[in-house]
Design an enzyme around this catalytic site. Structure first.
Site, PDB file in Angstrom:
ATOM      1  N   ASP A   1       0.824  -1.205   0.000  1.00 54.69           N
ATOM      2  CA  ASP A   1       0.000   0.000   0.000  1.00 54.69           C
ATOM      3  C   ASP A   1       0.864   1.265   0.000  1.00 54.69           C
ATOM      4  O   ASP A   1       1.850   1.342   0.741  1.00 54.69           O
ATOM      5  CB  ASP A   1      -0.874  -0.021   1.266  1.00 54.69           C
ATOM      6  CG  ASP A   1      -1.955   1.031   1.252  1.00 54.69           C
ATOM      7  OD1 ASP A   1      -2.862   0.935   0.414  1.00 54.69           O
ATOM      8  OD2 ASP A   1      -1.892   1.961   2.087  1.00 54.69           O
TER       9      ASP A   1
ATOM     10  N   GLU B   1      14.220 -15.639   0.570  1.00 57.58           N
ATOM     11  CA  GLU B   1      14.517 -16.800   1.418  1.00 57.58           C
ATOM     12  C   GLU B   1      13.521 -17.926   1.172  1.00 57.58           C
ATOM     13  O   GLU B   1      13.752 -19.064   1.566  1.00 57.58           O
ATOM     14  CB  GLU B   1      14.411 -16.408   2.907  1.00 57.58           C
ATOM     15  CG  GLU B   1      15.564 -15.585   3.414  1.00 57.58           C
ATOM     16  CD  GLU B   1      15.269 -15.065   4.820  1.00 57.58           C
ATOM     17  OE1 GLU B   1      14.356 -15.609   5.505  1.00 57.58           O
ATOM     18  OE2 GLU B   1      15.933 -14.101   5.214  1.00 57.58           O
TER      19      GLU B   1
HETATM   20  C1  GLC Z   1      -4.150   3.043  -0.860  1.00 59.96           C
HETATM   21  C2  GLC Z   1      -5.397   2.191  -0.794  1.00 59.96           C
HETATM   22  C3  GLC Z   1      -6.539   3.052  -0.341  1.00 59.96           C
HETATM   23  C4  GLC Z   1      -6.216   3.613   1.027  1.00 59.96           C
HETATM   24  C5  GLC Z   1      -4.877   4.347   1.027  1.00 59.96           C
HETATM   25  C6  GLC Z   1      -4.392   4.600   2.418  1.00 59.96           C
HETATM   26  O1  GLC Z   1      -4.247   4.032  -1.828  1.00 59.96           O
HETATM   27  O2  GLC Z   1      -5.631   1.587  -2.035  1.00 59.96           O
HETATM   28  O3  GLC Z   1      -7.741   2.335  -0.309  1.00 59.96           O
HETATM   29  O4  GLC Z   1      -7.219   4.501   1.401  1.00 59.96           O
HETATM   30  O5  GLC Z   1      -3.876   3.591   0.397  1.00 59.96           O
HETATM   31  O6  GLC Z   1      -4.021   3.408   3.047  1.00 59.96           O
END
Ligand code: GLC
Ligand code: CA
Length: 557
Positions: A214, A263
């Site tokens: 993310d 790993e």
């Molecule tokens: C990314 C995710 C989104 C979230 C953001 C913060 O863009 O796809 O859904 O709100 O990160 O974590």
């Protein structure tokens, strides 16, 4: 007549699975509910494996299912190494992984390293421990500005709107690039770094085959004593030296992750969600880094021949530079579903001139009436899907797109959940419209989602998109996805793509290997396939003429 303009290198048969995979994104709370409490859960995923197997996907990517106060749909994680009790248990996770693996489906989990939830024990500890404590060092705390420190340290804005700083009881402020409940971690902290390594091992040991990372372009920050203003920040280039984003030193973190991925046998994979200048994407996708990166260009393109062609050329070049394969995305949990995007007439206004509400790069009418050409949007979506599924690289599908679902625009304000909606009143309706629970049957309390209610309300039209109904109709979009994925699996060899001239600006044609060619008509006009054998098409092809706004996979005679 044909011309060779662009050839990507072939890759051998024993290429790793992820290079040309079809990955299906499950948004767990909205997929299937096994116990009737209105919240989709892990047993729900297990119970619907037949659907995923028939679809023929190579892998499932699960959006966060970790314990979370749900201030941002689960992207606010309170415990990185557990399952939210509302979604199940670690045993349910193990069973789900076992069942998916038994069907030959890999499992990718979401890792959210830029921020924790405010309910994470670290943040709770930081609040209790007070100024200058080691516990606060795991986050980014600063004194406020103004004579009494009652103003935020800077005028920076969060991605969901409003200030990026929040004040705590003792008067200090913490940084949150996203929701208030998502405090940014301090990646200078060795403890933070070590903890994520432990998390990666934890899920890898439990059978996760890969990770979706993310906002991979955040994490490391370089905030000196004097913080720049918003205007100063915006004037800075994103060239690796920006104080907040896409810093060169974030790749030191990913190098340590890569060592852990490697790993395992086979090595664990990762895909970066990185919203950066295209030139810098290969850094994330390289074999020393995460290995692959999302390319969101198709998702941001109109249904337009030139745009689609340019996006493909550009991204195959980027992928070649990184040594990775490209990725293709038409929809995900953050954007308006693509049949709706392709069906909106005039961006910004309805036909009769009423203003639309913005969501991301797209405009929607809030509260119900549709400014939509549903049929046109659906037709273009079918064409775009066949186009994208034929490209070299990995295709990421978002749950419900195989049903042809439109964005749900008719969610009442008091049922909305997305922080984007609450922090931008009247300006952005947020992302709930693509997160409504899936319809599995045309009837039942929540259209087969579960035996109880549906969380975000399902509009009546969703019954027409129910899995069981589409299964019965051989011309349905669901069958198109099933057939295309099965045929793709049979046809796929290397990663080459060769453009073919069509003599038309609105028609794009490319060849893959062994005579597999792909033609898309982006305009209304048909295109004579010149006697080519039609392997699959998004619309019927009467008399060998591909109609407008359609794609065919063909083998020239
Ligand atoms: C990314 C995710 C989104 C979230 C953001 C913060 O863009 O796809 O859904 O709100 O990160 O974590
Ligand atoms: Ca449930």
């Amino acid at each position: 007549m044909s011309s060779v303009e662009h050839v990507t290198p072939a890759v051998t048969e024993d290429a790793p699975w992820w290079r040309q995979a079809v990955v299906y994104q499950v948004y767990p709370r909205a997929f299937a509910d096994s116990n009737g409490d209105g919240i989709g859960d892990l047993r729900g995923v297990t119970s619907r494996i037949e659907h995923l197997a028939r679809l023929g996907v190579d892998a499932v990517w699960l959006s966060p299912f970790y314990p979370s106060p749900l201030e941002d749909g689960g992207y606010d994680v309170a415990d990185y190494r557990d399952v939210d009790p509302r979604l199940g248990t670690l045993t349910d996770f193990d069973e789900m992984v076992g069942a998916l693996h038994a069907h030959g489906i890999k499992v990718v989990v979401d890792i959210v390293p830029n921020h924790t939830s405010a309910a994470h024990p670290w943040f709770v500890e930081a609040l209790a421990a007070g100024r200058g404590s080691a516990a606060r060092e795991r986050y980014i705390f600063r004194e406020g500005s103004g004579v009494d420190g009652s103003q935020p340290p800077t005028d920076w804005e969060s991605h969901f709107g409003g200030s990026a700083w929040e004040r705590v009881a003792d008067g200090q402020w913490y940084l949150h690039n996203f929701a208030v409940g998502q405090p940014d971690l301090n990646w200078h902290s060795e403890e933070v770094r070590a903890d994520f390594i432990e998390t990666i091992r934890f899920w890898s040991d439990r059978g996760a085959d890969g990770f979706r990372v993310d906002v991979a372009h955040y994490l490391t920050k370089d905030l000196g004593e004097v913080l720049p203003s918003k205007a100063e920040l915006e004037a800075l280039p994103w060239d690796g030296t920006h104080p907040l984003a896409d810093r060169d030193d974030v790749h030191e973190v990913y190098a340590t992750w890569r060592a852990v991925f490697d790993e395992y046998d086979p090595p664990r994979t990762a895909v970066a969600e990185a919203w950066v200048d295209a030139d810098r994407l290969p850094l994330y996708a390289s074999a020393e880094g995460l290995g692959q990166a999302f390319n969101f260009d198709l998702l941001e393109a109109d249904f337009d021949a030139t745009q689609f062609r340019d996006v493909v050329t550009h991204n195959l070049d980027l992928a070649a530079r990184s040594g990775s394969s490209s990725t293709w995305v038409l929809s995900n949990h953050d954007v308006v579903r693509h049949p709706t995007r392709y069906g909106l007439a005039v961006p910004g206004r309805t036909d009769d001139g009423r203003p639309l509400v913005k969501h991301g790069a797209t405009w929607l009418l809030s509260g119900g009436t549709e400014p939509l050409d549903r049929e046109g949007g659906a037709r273009r979506a079918r064409a775009a899907t066949l186009f994208a599924l034929a490209l070299p690289g990995s295709m990421y599908l978002y749950q419900g797109e195989e049903l042809g679902l439109h964005e749900v625009v008719e969610i009442p304000d008091d049922r909305r959940e997305d922080p984007t909606f609450f922090r931008n009143p009247g300006v952005d309706v947020g992302r709930d419209g693509c997160r409504v629970p899936l319809p599995w049957t045309p009837d039942g309390p929540s259209l087969g989602f579960g035996s109880g209610p549906a969380g975000l309300p399902q509009p009546g039209w969703m019954a027409d998109y129910a899995v069981s109904r589409l299964e019965e109709d051989p011309t349905s979009i669901l069958h198109l996805y099933q057939d295309a994925i099965a045929l793709r699996r049979r046809l796929l060899r290397g990663e080459e793509l060769t453009w073919r001239a069509t003599g038309r600006d609105d028609v794009v044609r490319f060849a893959r290997h062994e005579g597999w060619e792909v033609v898309t008509t982006f305009g209304r006009e048909g295109y004579d396939l010149d006697g080519a054998e039609v392997l699959l098409s998004s619309m019927p092809v009467p008399d060998g003429v591909l109609p407008g706004e359609a794609t065919a996979w063909v083998r020239p005679s």
